[in-house]
Design an enzyme around this catalytic site. Sequence first.
Site, PDB file in Angstrom:
ATOM      1  N   TYR A  85       0.832  -1.206   0.000  1.00 23.35           N
ATOM      2  CA  TYR A  85       0.000   0.000   0.000  1.00 23.35           C
ATOM      3  C   TYR A  85       0.868   1.258   0.000  1.00 23.35           C
ATOM      4  O   TYR A  85       0.733   2.115  -0.873  1.00 23.35           O
ATOM      5  CB  TYR A  85      -0.908  -0.026   1.229  1.00 23.35           C
ATOM      6  N   VAL A 119     -10.050   1.295  12.586  1.00 24.50           N
ATOM      7  CA  VAL A 119     -10.284   1.429  14.015  1.00 24.50           C
ATOM      8  C   VAL A 119     -11.656   2.039  14.346  1.00 24.50           C
ATOM      9  O   VAL A 119     -12.340   1.574  15.264  1.00 24.50           O
ATOM     10  CB  VAL A 119      -9.108   2.199  14.674  1.00 24.50           C
ATOM     11  N   VAL A 120     -12.081   3.061  13.596  1.00 23.93           N
ATOM     12  CA  VAL A 120     -13.340   3.722  13.965  1.00 23.93           C
ATOM     13  C   VAL A 120     -14.519   2.770  13.771  1.00 23.93           C
ATOM     14  O   VAL A 120     -15.362   2.606  14.663  1.00 23.93           O
ATOM     15  CB  VAL A 120     -13.539   5.030  13.159  1.00 23.93           C
ATOM     16  N   SER A 121     -14.552   2.096  12.608  1.00 23.54           N
ATOM     17  CA  SER A 121     -15.671   1.169  12.372  1.00 23.54           C
ATOM     18  C   SER A 121     -15.601  -0.011  13.345  1.00 23.54           C
ATOM     19  O   SER A 121     -16.619  -0.443  13.896  1.00 23.54           O
ATOM     20  CB  SER A 121     -15.676   0.696  10.918  1.00 23.54           C
ATOM     21  N   THR A 176      -1.170   7.182  18.242  1.00 28.27           N
ATOM     22  CA  THR A 176      -2.143   8.238  17.947  1.00 28.27           C
ATOM     23  C   THR A 176      -2.496   8.280  16.457  1.00 28.27           C
ATOM     24  O   THR A 176      -1.719   7.858  15.598  1.00 28.27           O
ATOM     25  CB  THR A 176      -1.591   9.632  18.329  1.00 28.27           C
ATOM     26  N   ARG A 177      -3.694   8.809  16.189  1.00 37.09           N
ATOM     27  CA  ARG A 177      -4.129   9.106  14.825  1.00 37.09           C
ATOM     28  C   ARG A 177      -4.953  10.398  14.895  1.00 37.09           C
ATOM     29  O   ARG A 177      -5.459  10.781  15.953  1.00 37.09           O
ATOM     30  CB  ARG A 177      -5.024   7.996  14.253  1.00 37.09           C
ATOM     31  N   ASP A 220       3.101  -0.867  12.585  1.00 35.96           N
ATOM     32  CA  ASP A 220       1.997   0.054  12.882  1.00 35.96           C
ATOM     33  C   ASP A 220       2.590   1.416  13.296  1.00 35.96           C
ATOM     34  O   ASP A 220       3.335   1.491  14.272  1.00 35.96           O
ATOM     35  CB  ASP A 220       1.182  -0.542  14.043  1.00 35.96           C
ATOM     36  N   ARG A 248       0.522   9.895  14.220  1.00 37.96           N
ATOM     37  CA  ARG A 248       0.257  10.502  12.921  1.00 37.96           C
ATOM     38  C   ARG A 248      -0.650  11.715  13.111  1.00 37.96           C
ATOM     39  O   ARG A 248      -1.681  11.629  13.761  1.00 37.96           O
ATOM     40  CB  ARG A 248      -0.401   9.507  11.991  1.00 37.96           C
TER      41      ARG A 248
END
Length: 321
Positions: free
Chosen positions: A150, A192-194, A215-216, A278, A282
Amino acid sequence: MRQYNQTKRILVTGGAGFLGSHLCERLVSQGHDVLCLDNFFTGSRRNVEHLLDSPRFELMRHDVTFPLYVEVDEIYNLACPASPIHYQYDPVQTTKTSVHGAINMLGLAKRVRAKILQASTSEVYGDPEVHPQPESYWGRVNPIGPRSCYDEGKRCAETLFFDYYRQHRLRIKVVRIFNTYGPRMHPNDGRVVSNFIVQALNGEDITIYGNGSQTRSFCYVDDLIEAMDRTMNTPDDFTGPVNIGNPGEFSMLELAEQVIALTGSRSKLRHLPLPTDDPKQRCPDSSLAKAALGGWEPQVPLAEGLKRTIEYFDALLARER
Ligand code: NAD
Ligand code: UDP
Ligand code: UDP
């Protein structure tokens, strides 16, 4: 009211995906003719079914790794699985999608002299040593790890965009999208959110990878689409790359707490191993976006965006029960 001569023919690749479907919706509502192209690997007809009746909207099954001959004025190139589970499922196809897909769409843009925008990603920065990340940072990416298909595919696509710009004088725009969330995210794509919302609504454990301190920065989909639209319409000498994201930065533990509070769930936290490579942190430096995109700034705070996304998943899960 938009005049006839302002109507554009716009190709959106990956248009049946999460971001693509919101973009198609916006472009149709602006009065443009939209050709939505998708191979339905992670996207679905369902994401765009509300647009199918519009005479301005056309849906086409096609894989961007194969040549495409159509006549359009603008191209938004979004085709590419975006979640780690999906892009690692067939990594060779992921690289082909980014690289062959970019070559084909750039070849198309060159033939018809269309303006073309690439949906790049904050993953081009890898696991960054510079924080927050400005566009001038070259990144720290592992070229041979499980995320490389990716990250490196997207980096090579950026290279191709800039070479077509320099070599063939194409009108290009490159946006580097930071984690974006909202309705129509795929419920099982592992992002992560879903994941957290679906787990909280189902009363299952919330899976925190590692200690949850990574963090994101999470951008609500409407803010992202606004910025993409503005980027496409910047003057021709503006190519980007431009970061698009919300500078609010949260640890995964903080995100889990917010989701639990907003859903009123009794879910507990469960720690699982951290995936290879990971990124630890960010956060976009979004000063260029603000300056170049007419003062653009995210409008939707995390709590509000999460609320809207929870409503979407709640309805989706209720239909499936
Ligand atoms: P998504 O998986 O929902 O959408 C991708 C779409 O591309 C899907 O509809 C999929 O079926 C289609 N697709 C995949 N391979 C294809 C191929 N070979 N030919 C034609 N169609 C193909 O993901 P998304 O979140 O909507 O992401 C859209 C774009 O934005 C991607 O390019 C992604 O890399 C980029 N992006 C997204 C995020 C984010 O947080 N959502 C962050 C950074 C970059
Ligand atoms: N291409 C396409 N549609 C077009 C024009 C080109 O899909 O309308 C593809 C074509 O198959 C080629 C690629 O885009 O492989 C790159 O095209 P370009 O003209 O840049 O390079 P060339 O054809 O010279 O390899
Ligand atoms: N993550 C997590 N639990 C999950 C899914 C993801 O703790 O159920 C973490 C993941 O390890 C990463 C962050 O959340 O640190 C964001 O992951 P996502 O896959 O959404 O995006 P990306 O890693 O591509 O930014």
